[in-house]
Design an enzyme around this catalytic site. Structure first.
Site, PDB file in Angstrom:
ATOM      1  N   ASP A 105      74.554  52.909 -18.276  1.00 41.26           N
ATOM      2  CA  ASP A 105      75.190  51.724 -17.711  1.00 41.26           C
ATOM      3  C   ASP A 105      74.876  51.551 -16.231  1.00 41.26           C
ATOM      4  O   ASP A 105      74.533  52.511 -15.521  1.00 41.26           O
ATOM      5  CB  ASP A 105      76.712  51.832 -17.838  1.00 41.26           C
ATOM      6  N   HIS A 160      75.870  43.976 -19.287  1.00 47.35           N
ATOM      7  CA  HIS A 160      77.054  44.650 -18.747  1.00 47.35           C
ATOM      8  C   HIS A 160      77.715  43.821 -17.636  1.00 47.35           C
ATOM      9  O   HIS A 160      78.240  44.375 -16.680  1.00 47.35           O
ATOM     10  CB  HIS A 160      76.619  46.028 -18.219  1.00 47.35           C
ATOM     11  N   HIS A 192      80.133  43.586 -12.656  1.00 48.69           N
ATOM     12  CA  HIS A 192      80.955  44.731 -13.063  1.00 48.69           C
ATOM     13  C   HIS A 192      82.444  44.579 -12.712  1.00 48.69           C
ATOM     14  O   HIS A 192      83.089  45.524 -12.251  1.00 48.69           O
ATOM     15  CB  HIS A 192      80.425  46.016 -12.435  1.00 48.69           C
ATOM     16  N   HIS A 204      75.339  57.039 -16.758  1.00 52.64           N
ATOM     17  CA  HIS A 204      75.077  55.989 -15.773  1.00 52.64           C
ATOM     18  C   HIS A 204      73.775  56.324 -15.046  1.00 52.64           C
ATOM     19  O   HIS A 204      73.707  57.366 -14.372  1.00 52.64           O
ATOM     20  CB  HIS A 204      76.233  55.874 -14.772  1.00 52.64           C
TER      21      HIS A 204
END
Length: 262
Positions: free
Chosen positions: A69, A120, A124, A222
Site C-alpha cells: 500500500d 487506494h 489517503h 507498505h
C-alpha cells in the site's frame, strides 16, 4: 488521435500480459517464483480479507498473496521492486493517486514488471470519517490519477477493479457503491505492522510468526516504508525455504491461462 490512443492502450495491456508470462519462466532455478495466477471476479468476490470481511480468496495451504500500500515512493518502492524481481515474484500495489501522479514512470515500471495495480484513494483520508460525497470524490480522483499514470488517460473506470480502503475504514454505503461498479474491495488476512516504529528484524519476526499461525492469506505491507524495503529480501527467502507459494492476483479476463476465483 483516438485510434492512436487506443493502439497505445492495447500495447500497454499486451506488454503487461507478456511480462506476467515471462515472469513465470524465471531464469533463476532457485528463486521463489510466482506459483500461479488467480483471476478475481469482483462479482463473485466483492470483498475479501478476513481482518475486515467474512471471506477471503480461495487459497490453498501455504499460498500467499503479496500486497503493498501507499506507493509509489521512489527510494523504497524501487528497492521493493528489485527484491521481488530477484525472486521472480509478482505482487499487487494499491497506489495513492497523488503519488502515482508524481511518479508515473515508476507506475509504468510496476506494470511492465508484471505487477497488478490497484487503487487506494487520492490522498489517503479516513473515508469513514468524512462526508460520503467527499469520500467518493477522493476514491474517483485516485483511480483517475492511477489510470493517467499507467495508461495516459484519467478515467474513473479502473482497468484493474481492485480497491483498498485506507486504514481499512469503510462504510456500508461506500462498499455497496463499489460493488455496484464492479470493483472488488481488498482487506487483508495478516500484516507485519510495518506502520509502527520497529526494526526490519522485528518486522520480519512479526510477519513470519503471523504467517506460521495463519498458514496462508493476503499479506499487507507498505512499499513506502524503509523497514519493509530492508526486510523484504529476507521475508521472500523465508517463503522460499519454508515451502510457501506466491499467488498473483489479476482481474478476471477471457482467454487467460489462470485459475479463476468465482
Amino acid at each position: 488521435m483516438l485510434l492512436l490512443r487506443t493502439a497505445l492502450l492495447a500495447l500497454t495491456a499486451l506488454a503487461a500480459s507478456a511480462a506476467i508470462a515471462e515472469a513465470a519462466e524465471c531464469p533463476r532455478a532457485d528463486a521463489l517464483g510466482t506459483s500461479r495466477v488467480l483471476q478475481v471476479d469482483p462479482k463473485a468476490w466483492p470483498r475479501v480479507g478476513t481482518r475486515s470481511f467474512p471471506q477471503t480468496l480461495p487459497l490453498a495451504d501455504k499460498e500467499v498473496v503479496l500486497t503493498f500500500d501507499d506507493g509509489p515512493n521512489p527510494p523504497t518502492t524501487k528497492k521493493v521492486l528489485a527484491a521481488l524481481a530477484r525472486e521472480c515474484v509478482q505482487a499487487t500495489f494499491f497506489l495513492i493517486g497523488q503519488s502515482a501522479a508524481a511518479h508515473p514512470g515508476l507506475v509504468k515500471a510496476m506494470a511492465a514488471a508484471g505487477h497488478t495495480i490497484g487503487h487506494h484513494t487520492w490522498s489517503h483520508p479516513n473515508l469513514g470519517q468524512i462526508p460520503e460525497a467527499e469520500a467518493l470524490a477522493n476514491i474517483n480522483r485516485g483511480i483517475a490519477a492511477d489510470e493517467a499514470a499507467l495508461n495516459g488517460k484519467p478515467t474513473e473506470t479502473p482497468s484493474t477493479p481492485f480497491f483498498r480502503f485506507p486504514y481499512f475504514e469503510s462504510r456500508p454505503s461506500l462498499l455497496d457503491t463499489l460493488q455496484a461498479r464492479g470493483i472488488a474491495v481488498f482487506g487483508a488476512d495478516l500484516w507485519a505492522s510495518d506502520w509502527t516504529e520497529i526494526t526490519p528484524q522485528q518486522e520480519l519476526n512479526l510477519a513470519t510468526e503471523r504467517l506460521q499461525s495463519a498458514r496462508k492469506g493476503i499479506i499487507l505491507f507498505h512499499d513506502t516504508k524503509t523497514r519493509t524495503a530492508a526486510m523484504l529480501p529476507d521475508f521472500l527467502r523465508y517463503l522460499r525455504t519454508n515451502g510457501y507459494r506466491v499467488v498473483h492476483i489479476v482481474p478476471k479476463q477471457p482467454n487467460r491461462d489462470a485459475s479463476v476465483a468465482q
